[in-house]
Design a protein around this motif. Structure first.
Motif, PDB file in Angstrom:
ATOM      1  N   PHE A 174      96.573   8.381  41.875  1.00 46.86           N
ATOM      2  CA  PHE A 174      96.164   9.687  42.388  1.00 46.86           C
ATOM      3  C   PHE A 174      95.790   9.626  43.854  1.00 46.86           C
ATOM      4  N   SER A 175      95.180   8.542  44.290  1.00 47.71           N
ATOM      5  CA  SER A 175      94.778   8.449  45.689  1.00 47.71           C
ATOM      6  C   SER A 175      95.982   8.472  46.616  1.00 47.71           C
ATOM      7  N   SER A 176      97.092   7.884  46.201  1.00 48.52           N
ATOM      8  CA  SER A 176      98.281   7.899  47.050  1.00 48.52           C
ATOM      9  C   SER A 176      98.890   9.302  47.103  1.00 48.52           C
ATOM     10  N   ILE A 177      98.798  10.054  46.019  1.00 44.37           N
ATOM     11  CA  ILE A 177      99.298  11.429  46.025  1.00 44.37           C
ATOM     12  C   ILE A 177      98.473  12.276  46.981  1.00 44.37           C
ATOM     13  N   PHE A 178      97.155  12.142  46.945  1.00 45.52           N
ATOM     14  CA  PHE A 178      96.306  12.907  47.853  1.00 45.52           C
ATOM     15  C   PHE A 178      96.530  12.488  49.294  1.00 45.52           C
ATOM     16  N   ALA A 179      96.779  11.235  49.542  1.00 39.70           N
ATOM     17  CA  ALA A 179      97.036  10.768  50.904  1.00 39.70           C
ATOM     18  C   ALA A 179      98.311  11.408  51.441  1.00 39.70           C
ATOM     19  N   ILE A 180      99.336  11.504  50.587  1.00 40.53           N
ATOM     20  CA  ILE A 180     100.588  12.134  51.011  1.00 40.53           C
ATOM     21  C   ILE A 180     100.345  13.616  51.284  1.00 40.53           C
ATOM     22  N   ALA A 181      99.595  14.292  50.432  1.00 41.10           N
ATOM     23  CA  ALA A 181      99.317  15.719  50.620  1.00 41.10           C
ATOM     24  C   ALA A 181      98.568  15.967  51.917  1.00 41.10           C
ATOM     25  N   GLU A 182      97.665  15.085  52.291  1.00 40.82           N
ATOM     26  CA  GLU A 182      96.908  15.269  53.530  1.00 40.82           C
ATOM     27  C   GLU A 182      97.783  15.117  54.762  1.00 40.82           C
ATOM     28  N   GLU A 183      98.909  14.423  54.646  1.00 44.01           N
ATOM     29  CA  GLU A 183      99.789  14.224  55.780  1.00 44.01           C
ATOM     30  C   GLU A 183     100.775  15.370  55.978  1.00 44.01           C
ATOM     31  N   PRO A 228     102.319  18.752  57.022  1.00 43.53           N
ATOM     32  CA  PRO A 228     101.936  19.681  58.085  1.00 43.53           C
ATOM     33  C   PRO A 228     101.765  21.125  57.607  1.00 43.53           C
ATOM     34  N   VAL A 229     102.384  21.475  56.465  1.00 43.28           N
ATOM     35  CA  VAL A 229     102.312  22.843  55.952  1.00 43.28           C
ATOM     36  C   VAL A 229     102.007  22.804  54.457  1.00 43.28           C
ATOM     37  N   THR A 230     101.081  23.658  54.024  1.00 42.06           N
ATOM     38  CA  THR A 230     100.755  23.782  52.609  1.00 42.06           C
ATOM     39  C   THR A 230     100.978  25.230  52.191  1.00 42.06           C
ATOM     40  N   ILE A 231     101.669  25.427  51.071  1.00 41.87           N
ATOM     41  CA  ILE A 231     101.938  26.773  50.569  1.00 41.87           C
ATOM     42  C   ILE A 231     101.319  26.902  49.185  1.00 41.87           C
ATOM     43  N   LYS A 232     100.546  27.970  48.994  1.00 45.60           N
ATOM     44  CA  LYS A 232      99.933  28.256  47.698  1.00 45.60           C
ATOM     45  C   LYS A 232     100.351  29.664  47.287  1.00 45.60           C
ATOM     46  N   THR A 233     100.690  29.841  46.025  1.00 45.67           N
ATOM     47  CA  THR A 233     101.060  31.161  45.525  1.00 45.67           C
ATOM     48  C   THR A 233     100.219  31.506  44.309  1.00 45.67           C
ATOM     49  N   SER A 234     100.057  32.799  44.063  1.00 43.11           N
ATOM     50  CA  SER A 234      99.339  33.248  42.874  1.00 43.11           C
ATOM     51  C   SER A 234      99.821  34.632  42.486  1.00 43.11           C
ATOM     52  N   VAL A 235      99.653  34.937  41.210  1.00 44.49           N
ATOM     53  CA  VAL A 235      99.980  36.246  40.651  1.00 44.49           C
ATOM     54  C   VAL A 235      98.753  36.709  39.885  1.00 44.49           C
ATOM     55  N   ASN A 271     100.650  36.739  45.730  1.00 45.47           N
ATOM     56  CA  ASN A 271     100.081  36.297  47.004  1.00 45.47           C
ATOM     57  C   ASN A 271     100.659  34.950  47.410  1.00 45.47           C
ATOM     58  N   VAL A 272     100.946  34.839  48.684  1.00 43.61           N
ATOM     59  CA  VAL A 272     101.417  33.584  49.260  1.00 43.61           C
ATOM     60  C   VAL A 272     100.466  33.241  50.402  1.00 43.61           C
ATOM     61  N   SER A 273      99.905  32.049  50.347  1.00 41.00           N
ATOM     62  CA  SER A 273      99.014  31.576  51.397  1.00 41.00           C
ATOM     63  C   SER A 273      99.645  30.345  52.033  1.00 41.00           C
ATOM     64  N   ILE A 274      99.793  30.367  53.334  1.00 38.37           N
ATOM     65  CA  ILE A 274     100.417  29.261  54.057  1.00 38.37           C
ATOM     66  C   ILE A 274      99.405  28.704  55.047  1.00 38.37           C
ATOM     67  N   GLU A 275      99.169  27.406  54.948  1.00 39.33           N
ATOM     68  CA  GLU A 275      98.290  26.729  55.888  1.00 39.33           C
ATOM     69  C   GLU A 275      99.130  25.724  56.667  1.00 39.33           C
ATOM     70  N   ALA A 276      98.976  25.742  57.983  1.00 37.61           N
ATOM     71  CA  ALA A 276      99.736  24.829  58.833  1.00 37.61           C
ATOM     72  C   ALA A 276      98.788  24.135  59.808  1.00 37.61           C
ATOM     73  N   THR A 289     104.257  26.406  64.123  1.00 37.23           N
ATOM     74  CA  THR A 289     104.527  27.828  63.981  1.00 37.23           C
ATOM     75  C   THR A 289     105.273  28.053  62.676  1.00 37.23           C
ATOM     76  N   VAL A 290     104.775  28.963  61.867  1.00 34.16           N
ATOM     77  CA  VAL A 290     105.411  29.291  60.587  1.00 34.16           C
ATOM     78  C   VAL A 290     106.139  30.609  60.744  1.00 34.16           C
ATOM     79  N   LYS A 291     107.423  30.624  60.372  1.00 32.59           N
ATOM     80  CA  LYS A 291     108.219  31.853  60.421  1.00 32.59           C
ATOM     81  C   LYS A 291     108.546  32.250  58.994  1.00 32.59           C
TER      82      LYS A 291
END
Length: 69
Positions: free
Chosen positions: A2-11, A13-20, A34-39, A44-46
């Motif tokens: 799990f620690s290696s998965i979190f390390a990859i996620a932290e690297e 550059p863009v995270t996308i979360k969706t919800s209904v 809803n779509v939430s984008i963190e960069a 720049t996110v287009k």
């Protein structure tokens, strides 16, 4: 493992979360998707043309909120 998965996620550059707001949707139902984008800073996110990409749905309303810090 799990620690290696979190390390990859932290690297990433863009995270996308969706919800209904509903767990089950049938024809004619209104729902919020809803779509939430963190960069990371400096990226720049287009977004695609939202109505064009969802042409098979009848879209009553949508909005794109500006960047938040």
């Amino acid at each position: 493992m799990f620690s290696s998965i979190f390390a990859i996620a932290e690297e990433m550059p863009v995270t996308i979360k969706t919800s209904v707001d509903k767990s089950k949707i049938t024809i004619g139902d209104k729902f919020n998707y809803n779509v939430s984008i963190e960069a990371k800073k400096g990226i720049t996110v287009k977004l695609p043309d939202i109505p064009a990409t969802l042409a098979s749905f009848e879209i009553k309303d949508y909005r794109i909120d500006g960047p938040k810090k």
